[in-house]
Scaffold this motif. Structure first.
Motif, short mmCIF file in Angstrom:
data_model
loop_
_atom_site.label_atom_id
_atom_site.label_comp_id
_atom_site.label_asym_id
_atom_site.label_seq_id
_atom_site.Cartn_x
_atom_site.Cartn_y
_atom_site.Cartn_z
N LEU A 138 0.80 -1.24 -0.13
CA LEU A 138 -0.20 0.07 -0.11
C LEU A 138 0.89 1.42 -0.08
CD1 LEU A 138 -2.63 -1.17 2.56
CD2 LEU A 138 -3.20 -0.39 0.02
N LEU A 139 2.06 1.19 0.63
CA LEU A 139 2.88 2.52 0.49
C LEU A 139 3.42 2.55 -0.78
CD1 LEU A 139 4.56 1.80 4.27
CD2 LEU A 139 3.02 3.77 3.50
N GLU A 140 3.59 1.45 -1.37
CA GLU A 140 4.13 1.59 -2.84
C GLU A 140 3.24 2.21 -3.71
OE1 GLU A 140 5.56 -1.86 -4.80
OE2 GLU A 140 6.75 -2.59 -2.81
N LEU A 141 1.93 1.76 -3.44
CA LEU A 141 0.68 2.42 -4.17
C LEU A 141 0.56 3.83 -4.01
CD1 LEU A 141 -1.89 1.78 -5.63
CD2 LEU A 141 -3.15 1.59 -3.76
N ALA A 142 0.72 4.12 -2.69
CA ALA A 142 0.75 5.96 -2.51
C ALA A 142 1.90 6.40 -3.35
CB ALA A 142 0.95 5.77 -0.82
N ASP A 143 3.14 5.68 -3.22
CA ASP A 143 4.24 6.27 -3.89
C ASP A 143 4.01 6.58 -5.56
OD1 ASP A 143 6.65 7.31 -3.45
OD2 ASP A 143 7.59 5.37 -4.26
N GLN A 144 3.38 5.56 -6.16
CA GLN A 144 3.18 5.48 -7.17
C GLN A 144 1.91 6.25 -7.97
OE1 GLN A 144 2.75 1.21 -8.52
NE2 GLN A 144 4.91 0.78 -7.59
N THR A 145 1.04 6.55 -6.76
CA THR A 145 -0.01 7.63 -7.37
C THR A 145 0.25 9.02 -6.79
OG1 THR A 145 -1.22 6.81 -5.35
CG2 THR A 145 -1.77 5.70 -7.24
N ALA A 146 1.52 9.22 -6.40
CA ALA A 146 2.00 10.70 -6.11
C ALA A 146 1.20 11.24 -4.94
CB ALA A 146 2.13 11.35 -7.32
N VAL A 147 0.81 10.54 -3.91
CA VAL A 147 0.10 11.00 -3.08
C VAL A 147 0.67 12.19 -2.27
CG1 VAL A 147 -1.08 10.56 -0.66
CG2 VAL A 147 -1.39 8.83 -2.56
N PHE A 148 2.02 11.94 -1.96
CA PHE A 148 2.66 13.08 -1.30
C PHE A 148 2.92 14.32 -2.25
CE2 PHE A 148 4.97 10.49 2.42
CZ PHE A 148 3.67 10.44 2.94
N GLU A 149 3.04 13.96 -3.49
CA GLU A 149 2.97 15.26 -4.50
C GLU A 149 1.86 16.12 -4.20
OE1 GLU A 149 4.48 12.44 -4.91
OE2 GLU A 149 6.20 12.39 -6.40
N HIS B 287 -7.10 14.71 6.47
CA HIS B 287 -6.27 14.22 5.78
C HIS B 287 -6.10 12.73 5.18
CE1 HIS B 287 -4.49 18.11 6.30
NE2 HIS B 287 -4.03 17.95 7.54
N ARG B 288 -6.90 12.07 6.11
CA ARG B 288 -6.99 10.63 5.65
C ARG B 288 -8.10 10.71 4.43
NH1 ARG B 288 -10.21 6.52 10.15
NH2 ARG B 288 -10.63 4.87 8.68
N THR B 289 -8.98 11.31 4.55
CA THR B 289 -10.08 11.60 3.53
C THR B 289 -9.23 11.78 2.18
OG1 THR B 289 -11.72 12.10 4.99
CG2 THR B 289 -12.17 12.34 2.56
N PHE B 290 -8.28 12.74 2.39
CA PHE B 290 -7.56 13.26 1.16
C PHE B 290 -6.68 12.41 0.76
CE2 PHE B 290 -3.40 14.81 -0.29
CZ PHE B 290 -3.48 15.82 -0.97
N VAL B 291 -5.94 11.43 1.60
CA VAL B 291 -5.09 10.12 1.09
C VAL B 291 -5.88 9.40 0.08
CG1 VAL B 291 -3.99 8.34 1.71
CG2 VAL B 291 -3.50 10.62 2.87
N ALA B 292 -7.19 9.03 0.79
CA ALA B 292 -7.70 7.86 -0.28
C ALA B 292 -8.21 8.53 -1.49
CB ALA B 292 -9.23 7.54 0.47
N GLY B 293 -8.65 9.85 -1.55
CA GLY B 293 -9.17 10.49 -2.61
C GLY B 293 -7.93 10.73 -3.59
N ALA B 294 -6.83 11.00 -3.11
CA ALA B 294 -5.72 11.21 -3.94
C ALA B 294 -5.38 9.78 -4.69
CB ALA B 294 -4.41 11.63 -3.22
N VAL B 295 -5.31 8.59 -3.68
CA VAL B 295 -5.13 7.43 -4.54
C VAL B 295 -6.24 7.25 -5.67
CG1 VAL B 295 -4.90 4.92 -4.05
CG2 VAL B 295 -4.00 6.26 -2.48
N TRP B 296 -7.35 7.20 -5.40
CA TRP B 296 -8.27 7.18 -6.14
C TRP B 296 -8.27 7.91 -7.48
CZ3 TRP B 296 -12.15 6.61 -1.50
CH2 TRP B 296 -12.12 5.40 -0.96
N GLY B 297 -7.75 9.23 -7.43
CA GLY B 297 -7.55 10.05 -8.43
C GLY B 297 -8.71 11.04 -8.73
N ILE B 298 -9.35 11.19 -7.66
CA ILE B 298 -10.72 11.98 -7.78
C ILE B 298 -10.63 13.58 -7.10
CG2 ILE B 298 -12.21 9.96 -7.79
CD1 ILE B 298 -12.51 10.19 -4.82
#
Ligand code: F6P
Length: 538
Positions: free
Chosen positions: A64-75, A476-487
């Motif tokens: 999941l941490l890789e997923l966050a990385d690959q979907t650029a959550v921190f960016e 921020h938790r809501t933000f993270v899920a939304g960022a992964v989903w690309g919405i």
């Protein structure tokens, strides 16, 4: 350009992992790893979370941490904190976090002007709050607003009851249903009441209808000087002025309604807990912002929570999440959280407008413990669906009844334990009486499957700081899920159609030939005799 989550390698790997882990069992996971509690518990400012009874292991967590990385959550996070226009459909920045940044905070240069404006407005509404607190003529504060202009302040004042000024009463009117406002106004007197008309747009039907109702009641009851008893908390000062309001505290288009309680929309909170209390509330949230900004991925609590939400929703296919706050002060938390998460992430297209092939926001629901135990927990323990439960407890109560608090906490612990361990013992004769025939339904009905996940969150005490931190954590938790989903988690077009159709119905009430209204709705309009009564105007 960032790849959508369903196109990155980690997403595919997670699907593989899910298949490999179909037989995952929490009981086995604990038996195999005595360090599981330590590994899966995490502290952030004011909040401790135990993830160890969640349906995952270290392999899933790493992926999941890789997923966050690959979907650029921190960016995306960094872009938000730089004040970039990440609310792409409305072309706006997303800067509710700026509302809690103290004067001296080191922030991105692009946000400096807004930061200054925030500080100026904050000073103004906090000093107004202090004036109300010391004004003995005002005994009742009525917040009229809905959605984000209601849920946050209402939830916070209830949660912070221990800190609320005892000489004032606080009321919240949101629904357009006049049963609500009528009942409340009967208990108030115009000269002792201050109305806060909370509406970012100052045009929301429910709020404006209730505000008109309150003004009529105020004048009819001999109230003098509307301008002294009605305050506007809004971005639309023009409309507030037209209503007869001269005192307004504004905020900005980069504050979404559901993220607005840190702005002047929080005036009721500031009156309730005072300037120092409100600053402490902002301070706790700011600490969580800093944590989200700077903690590494492994120890970043909002990141972990958001990723867990994605794992549950998209890989384990849990469609709902039960919220179980074991604290009566948090009885409005679920309602608040529903708007935050379901309005933010209840989307089915990505930021480019393409339909999604995966689920987004789950349904959030729940009631405070232990009440829920005696209502719907049966289904959580033995129903056919697995629904993760989110326990939230406060270690130190604000009362002296240690025994009852320990019983409350023990109940939360026991429920979480029961969900996990279950019970498969089948007693041959539960009544113990003689040779009763074997009753398969009664026997199997006692079977608890167990292996049901829960999350356990602990606050040391429920204070302005810890509440601020908890709420910022949820944002921020809501933000993270939304960022992964690309919405885009920051618009809410889904609520517009209903508003438009209400206007259409209202404009045609009583008409014999309504247009653009389907036959079922027309039939119901007739049955309800809409537009045919001669009642009061509001
Ligand atoms: O229901 C939609 C919504 O726009 C929410 O996002 C918002 O919090 C609420 O209506 C109230 O809006 P306003 O503050 O403009 O009255």
């Amino acid at each position: 350009m960032t790849k959508r989550c369903d196109q990155v390698q980690a997403w595919k790997d997670l699907h593989q992992l899910k298949v490999q882990k179909t037989a995952f069992d929490l009981r086995v996971a604990f038996a195999e790893n005595e360090n599981r509690f330590n590994h899966f518990s995490l502290s952030a400012p004011h909040v401790f979370v135990d993830f160890s009874k969640c349906m995952w292991d270290e392999q899933v967590e790493d992926k999941l941490l890789e997923l966050a990385d690959q979907t650029a959550v921190f960016e995306l996070r960094d872009a938000m904190f730089r004040g970039e226009l990440i609310n792409s459909t409305e072309n706006r920045a997303v800067m509710h976090w700026l509302l809690r940044a103290p004067k001296t905070a080191a922030l991105a240069l692009a946000t400096a002007k807004s930061h200054q404006e925030v500080q100026t407005t904050l000073e103004l509404f906090l000093s107004f709050a202090e004036a109300v607190r010391t004004n003995p003529c005002i005994t009742d504060i009525v917040n009229i607003g809905i959605g984000g202009s209601d849920l946050g302040p209402q939830m916070a004042i209830k949660a912070l009851d221990e800190f609320v000024i005892p000489t004032k009463r606080f009321h919240f009117l949101s629904n357009i249903d006049a049963h609500e406002i009528g009942g409340l106004l009967r208990t108030l007197s115009p000269k002792n009441t201050l109305f806060l008309i909370s509406s970012k747009s100052f045009s929301t039907l429910e709020t404006m209808t209730n505000a008109e109702f309150a003004k009529e009641w105020f004048l009819a009851g001999g109230g003098q000087r509307v301008e002294d008893h009605f305050v506007g908390l809004t971005s639309n000062t023009q409309l507030a002025k037209a209503f007869g309001i001269t005192t307004t505290f504004g905020f900005w288009d980069w504050v979404g309604g559901r993220y607005s309680m840190w702005s002047s929309i929080g005036l009721a909170i500031a009156i309730a807990i005072g300037e120092a209390g409100f600053r402490a509330f902002l301070g706790g949230a700011f600490e969580m912002d800093e944590h989200f900004k700077s903690a590494d991925a492994q120890s970043n609590l909002p990141l972990k929570l958001g990723l867990l939400d994605v794992w549950y929703r998209n890989f384990l296919h849990y469609k709902s999440r039960n919220i179980a706050p074991y604290h009566s002060g948090l009885s409005r938390l679920t309602a608040y959280w529903q708007q935050l998460e379901m309005e933010s992430n209840g989307k089915s297209v990505d930021k480019s407008g393409r339909g999604l092939t995966y689920g987004t926001a789950p349904v959030l629901w729940g009631e405070p413990g232990t009440n829920g135990q005696h209502a719907f927990f049966q289904m959580l323990h033995q129903g056919t669906d697995v629904i993760p439960v989110e326990f939230l407890v406060v270690k130190a109560p604000s009362h002296a009844h240690t025994r009852s608090h320990e019983l409350l906490l023990s109940n939360a612990l026991a429920q979480a334990q029961a969900f996990m361990i279950g019970e498969s013992k089948v007693t041959p004769n539960p009544t113990g009486a003689g040779d009763e025939p074997f009753n398969a339904a009664a026997q199997m009905g006692r079977h608890f499957p167990g292996n049901r996940p829960s999350l356990f969150t602990v606050l040391e005490r429920l204070t302005p700081q810890s509440l601020g931190a908890l709420i910022a954590l949820s944002e921020h938790r809501t933000f993270v899920a939304g960022a992964v989903w690309g919405i885009n988690s920051f618009d809410q077009y889904g609520v517009e159609l209903g508003k438009k159709l209400t206007q259409n119905i209202v404009s045609q009430m009583g008409s014999t030939h309504p247009v653009n209204i389907d036959p079922s709705t027309q039939g119901l309009m007739g049955h309800l005799a809409l537009g045919q009564s001669s009642g009061k105007s509001v």
